[in-house]
Design a protein around this motif. Structure first.
Motif, PDB file in Angstrom:
ATOM      1  N   CYS A  19     -38.571  93.278 -54.900  1.00 54.88           N
ATOM      2  CA  CYS A  19     -37.274  93.304 -53.832  1.00 54.88           C
ATOM      3  C   CYS A  19     -37.829  94.386 -52.613  1.00 54.88           C
ATOM      4  O   CYS A  19     -37.710  94.124 -51.634  1.00 54.88           O
ATOM      5  N   ALA A  20     -38.751  95.233 -52.900  1.00 56.03           N
ATOM      6  CA  ALA A  20     -39.383  95.926 -52.259  1.00 56.03           C
ATOM      7  C   ALA A  20     -40.473  95.347 -51.342  1.00 56.03           C
ATOM      8  O   ALA A  20     -40.585  95.438 -50.257  1.00 56.03           O
ATOM      9  N   LEU A  21     -41.090  94.193 -51.996  1.00 59.62           N
ATOM     10  CA  LEU A  21     -42.010  93.506 -51.291  1.00 59.62           C
ATOM     11  C   LEU A  21     -41.186  92.536 -50.220  1.00 59.62           C
ATOM     12  O   LEU A  21     -41.508  92.409 -49.083  1.00 59.62           O
TER      13      LEU A  21
ATOM     14  N   GLU B 200     -48.006  92.826 -49.870  1.00 59.95           N
ATOM     15  CA  GLU B 200     -48.417  91.962 -51.013  1.00 59.95           C
ATOM     16  C   GLU B 200     -50.081  92.349 -51.117  1.00 59.95           C
ATOM     17  O   GLU B 200     -50.952  92.210 -52.167  1.00 59.95           O
ATOM     18  N   ALA B 201     -50.661  92.299 -49.726  1.00 61.40           N
ATOM     19  CA  ALA B 201     -52.114  92.508 -49.653  1.00 61.40           C
ATOM     20  C   ALA B 201     -52.632  93.691 -50.599  1.00 61.40           C
ATOM     21  O   ALA B 201     -53.788  93.759 -50.576  1.00 61.40           O
TER      22      ALA B 201
ATOM     23  N   VAL C 234     -34.861  82.141 -48.308  1.00 60.81           N
ATOM     24  CA  VAL C 234     -34.829  80.964 -49.433  1.00 60.81           C
ATOM     25  C   VAL C 234     -36.304  81.135 -50.242  1.00 60.81           C
ATOM     26  O   VAL C 234     -36.061  81.020 -51.382  1.00 60.81           O
ATOM     27  N   GLN C 235     -37.203  81.371 -49.322  1.00 62.55           N
ATOM     28  CA  GLN C 235     -38.588  81.397 -50.245  1.00 62.55           C
ATOM     29  C   GLN C 235     -38.900  82.716 -50.652  1.00 62.55           C
ATOM     30  O   GLN C 235     -40.151  82.908 -50.776  1.00 62.55           O
ATOM     31  N   SER C 236     -37.856  83.492 -50.826  1.00 61.27           N
ATOM     32  CA  SER C 236     -38.442  84.920 -51.027  1.00 61.27           C
ATOM     33  C   SER C 236     -38.714  84.756 -52.255  1.00 61.27           C
ATOM     34  O   SER C 236     -38.130  84.267 -53.106  1.00 61.27           O
TER      35      SER C 236
END
Length: 339
Positions: free
Chosen positions: A47-49, A56-57, A249-251
């Motif tokens: 959720c935080a991302l 993410e890196a 949608v792609q989360s």
């Protein structure tokens, strides 16, 4: 119910997050608590991302933490989120241990309470610092659950309310972390739907055993079990759409919950009545095609067969290895052998 938010199919992005949360668990609560590391904690990190609070890196790309850790992690950009997720895993473990003691007088649970009591209290203190009313709020929710059981509640929807309220409340506390305030309402809503789905699946799977032992369960026959699974799938679909609306949608969160929904639907009970799940809120293509199957859980021993081993259908699991290289299991009746 440990392992409920296991998305079933886990790509390297998901595994990297899982391993990162595992590292925080190790650092803050010690290696002996790693069996309590949860998919619920991993979901909140996702959720935080998705909210853009974390990058993410900055997460090491890896399948497993291999029990490696660095104290510098506690000063990293994700330290606040990592502390929250690790504490959540311990909180959920504490509640589960207490339930096992109260409901079954479990000797193993009593030993766990003795061994990990100090660490459980540390997690409770963490949440008490986030909300001074935490202990009272949690106690009230657990009392409501006990009262429903003692009144022999026959409505699954009513029986699911305290669990839904617990997840609504605790997930919402993540909204106090800097940067997460704007998605607090989404966190609460998603948590509530997850809580309802979790208890519904638990009741559907346990009704036969509870009938034999006299344990409380609002589900008392196969038809009610089918309806409970249908209810759970509906709740998970709503949660998928909440994440899709908030994060896309792609989360990561929408895809993870879609995986949980499909996994629940693929259980023996689910397959009795339901067709494959529809696309996620208009998403095209099967989301499962984008990842690989990992029927194993990093750092989580089976503990007698069935603790978050990646397949809720396993009936007879024999642990073949339990280490941070992933706990692999072979299931006699379902063939979901570890990869």
């Amino acid at each position: 119910m440990f392992g409920f938010l296991n998305p079933g199919r886990q790509d390297i992005r998901y595994r990297s997050v899982y391993a990162r949360c595992c590292e925080f668990q190790h650092l803050l609560y010690g290696a002996p608590t790693l069996p309590f590391h949860s998919y619920e904690a991993t979901f909140l990190y996702l959720c935080a991302l998705d909210a853009g609070v974390l990058a993410e890196a900055n997460i090491p790309r890896r399948q497993c933490c291999h029990l490696r850790m660095s104290r510098s992690t506690l000063q990293a950009a994700d330290a606040a989120i990592g502390t929250f997720t690790a504490s959540l895993s311990m909180l959920l473990a504490s509640i589960k241990v207490d339930d096992d003691i109260t409901d079954h007088g479990s000797l193993r649970a009593r030993v766990q309470r003795l061994l990990f009591g100090t660490r459980f209290r540390k997690a409770e203190e963490y949440f008490q610092e986030r909300d001074r009313g935490f202990r009272n709020s949690l106690a009230d929710i657990l009392l409501r659950q006990r009262q429903l059981e003692s009144s022999s509640c026959h409505s699954l929807e009513l029986y699911a309310e305290p669990t839904a309220d617990a997840f609504f409340y605790v997930f919402g506390l993540l909204g106090q972390i800097p940067g997460m305030t704007s998605v607090a309402s989404t966190l609460r809503s998603v948590g509530g739907h997850i809580g309802k789905a979790m208890i519904a699946v638990d009741c559907a799977k346990d009704w036969r055993a509870d009938k034999r032992t006299g344990g409380f369960n609002p589900v008392s026959d196969a038809d009610q079990a089918k309806r409970a699974i249908a209810f759970a799938i509906d709740q998970l679909q709503v949660a998928v759409c909440r994440c899709s609306d908030a994060f896309g949608v792609q989360s990561r969160t929408a895809q993870a919950l879609a995986g949980v929904r499909d996994r629940v639907q693929a259980t023996k009970i689910g397959k009795w009545q339901f067709q494959p799940a529809a696309d996620v809120c208009g998403e095209t293509g099967d989301p499962r095609d984008r990842s690989v199957v990992l029927n194993a859980v990093c750092c989580v021993p089976c503990q007698g067969g069935g603790l978050a081993v990646g397949s809720d259908d396993c009936v007879s699991c024999a642990t073949t290895c339990c280490c941070c290289m992933c706990c692999c299991s072979f299931c006699a009746n379902h063939g979901c052998g570890g990869h």
